[in-house]
Design an enzyme around this catalytic site. Sequence first.
Site, PDB file in Angstrom:
ATOM      1  N   ASP A 164       0.444  -1.252   0.774  1.00 61.38           N
ATOM      2  CA  ASP A 164       0.197   0.173  -0.387  1.00 61.38           C
ATOM      3  C   ASP A 164       1.237   1.417   0.135  1.00 61.38           C
ATOM      4  O   ASP A 164       1.944   1.181   0.200  1.00 61.38           O
ATOM      5  CB  ASP A 164      -0.933  -0.183   1.132  1.00 61.38           C
ATOM      6  CG  ASP A 164      -2.176   0.407   1.135  1.00 61.38           C
ATOM      7  OD1 ASP A 164      -2.673   1.693  -0.091  1.00 61.38           O
ATOM      8  OD2 ASP A 164      -3.236   0.281   1.750  1.00 61.38           O
ATOM      9  N   ASP A 227     -10.731   3.101  -3.503  1.00 57.90           N
ATOM     10  CA  ASP A 227     -11.343   1.310  -2.664  1.00 57.90           C
ATOM     11  C   ASP A 227     -12.456   1.458  -3.372  1.00 57.90           C
ATOM     12  O   ASP A 227     -13.569   2.122  -3.578  1.00 57.90           O
ATOM     13  CB  ASP A 227     -10.948   1.629  -1.516  1.00 57.90           C
ATOM     14  CG  ASP A 227     -10.056   1.691  -0.287  1.00 57.90           C
ATOM     15  OD1 ASP A 227      -9.490   2.202  -1.762  1.00 57.90           O
ATOM     16  OD2 ASP A 227      -9.719   1.521   0.247  1.00 57.90           O
TER      17      ASP A 227
HETATM   18  C1  GLA Z   1      -6.607   1.450   1.609  1.00 56.12           C
HETATM   19  C2  GLA Z   1      -6.238   0.246   0.630  1.00 56.12           C
HETATM   20  C3  GLA Z   1      -7.330  -0.778   0.739  1.00 56.12           C
HETATM   21  C4  GLA Z   1      -6.767  -1.009   2.033  1.00 56.12           C
HETATM   22  C5  GLA Z   1      -7.183  -0.246   3.500  1.00 56.12           C
HETATM   23  C6  GLA Z   1      -6.270  -1.266   4.821  1.00 56.12           C
HETATM   24  O1  GLA Z   1      -7.099   2.173   2.043  1.00 56.12           O
HETATM   25  O2  GLA Z   1      -6.520   1.087  -0.766  1.00 56.12           O
HETATM   26  O3  GLA Z   1      -7.519  -1.804  -0.083  1.00 56.12           O
HETATM   27  O4  GLA Z   1      -5.813  -1.834   1.685  1.00 56.12           O
HETATM   28  O5  GLA Z   1      -5.906   0.091   2.760  1.00 56.12           O
HETATM   29  O6  GLA Z   1      -6.259   0.276   5.271  1.00 56.12           O
END
Ligand code: GLA
Length: 415
Positions: A164, A227
């Site tokens: 990430d 997301d």
């Molecule tokens: C970000 C990522 C998600 C997930 C969260 C976890 O938002 O884009 O896919 O991994 O972090 O905290």
Amino acid sequence: MIPSRMLLKWMHMLLLAGLAVLCSSLDNGLARTPPMGWLTWTRFSCNTECSLDPDFCISEKLIMQMADRMAEDGYKDAGYEYVCLDDCWLATERDIFHRLQPDRKRFPHGMKYLADYVHSKGLKLGIYEDFGTKTCAGFPGSEFYMELDAQTFAEWGIDLLKFDTCHSDPRDNKYGYPAMSLYLNKTARPILFSCEWPYGEIQLNASLQTDYGTIRQNCNVWRNFWDVTDNFNSIKNIVNFYGKNNVLFQKYSAPGGFFDPDQLLVGGFGMSHYQQRAQMAMWAMFSAPLIMSNDLRDIPDEAKQLLLNKYILSVDQDPLGAMATKVWEFSGLQLWVKPIVPQGSLAIVFFNTNNFGSGTPIVSAASDIGMTDPKGYQVTEVFKGTDMGTFMPDTKLNIRVFPDDAYMMICKILS
Ligand code: GLA
């Protein structure tokens, strides 16, 4: 409804461009077709409350139960392979040797034990870390420790790393991600590298030009949009983003590296069955990783059937690995076409973003939606597996695309 000849020409040029993708990719032999599996995030988020909520918290028990379901309920046989932890598996501190460690209460046997268990089911274990100083949920990040962390993951027997981009400067992604890619390769363990590098760059909302060529050389899959959430607006936003950037994205989707529009929410709470199948259809058209986030212990039968639908999976896993062409959009209805094997064959999806009325009728010659080859096509409707018969270019297609739904066909060229 019927596109002009100009549009058809454009479509054919793009299909050829799709076939011509020959860009180099991360040289680890992985992701020859889009990876398939399961991930904790959207369904189980950062639930660390195992004493209050033992069946739904992020723990070794949850991963082992999902591995059991994947192995025993047909998912593994259909190609779903990676069982993945997202954020919130870590202890709040590294150990005295600076090594990452899982939360001991929730992962009492440690990660090697968990990987061994998952491997014993014929599956692979994925894990999550972050290029920054902390993960998005605030657990220790990999910045300054990337080589050590790559070694640790390899020693544990990890098979996939989702990396990430929180708590870092997205302008540094172009240094950090290649470094992690190198360290992973140096371990000699094949670890599929799933990057959020381009997503970090769009979050900066600035003039950063995402360099997909370099990303493809360093990552096996790359998340490049916000997301996904469990509602159809989120799916439509993602599809529209892929539509807007269609010509660019087509250059970089091929075996070894794929665009990741995020998790598959089939079997979730927020979408109708029709919306779920529309997501599944579009993900297959994108040659996207099929990483479910749902509860395989408790899943509606129609969602399960969709996840195991052999026609949709064959389009997603097609060896060309192409990104579909968005051919046209008319009053909220989109036509997408993807080249598949054998050469000349197509997958076709009508994606309906309208949620009013009783749907949109399509009456058109097969040639107007891409079936132009005089050899003709054997056409299958995908969701029900209905054989629609043989189509020549002048055969009339007469179908209806329901609101917030898709209509998907596989058109195999006749020899
Ligand atoms: C970000 C990522 C998600 C997930 C969260 C976890 O938002 O884009 O896919 O991994 O972090 O905290």
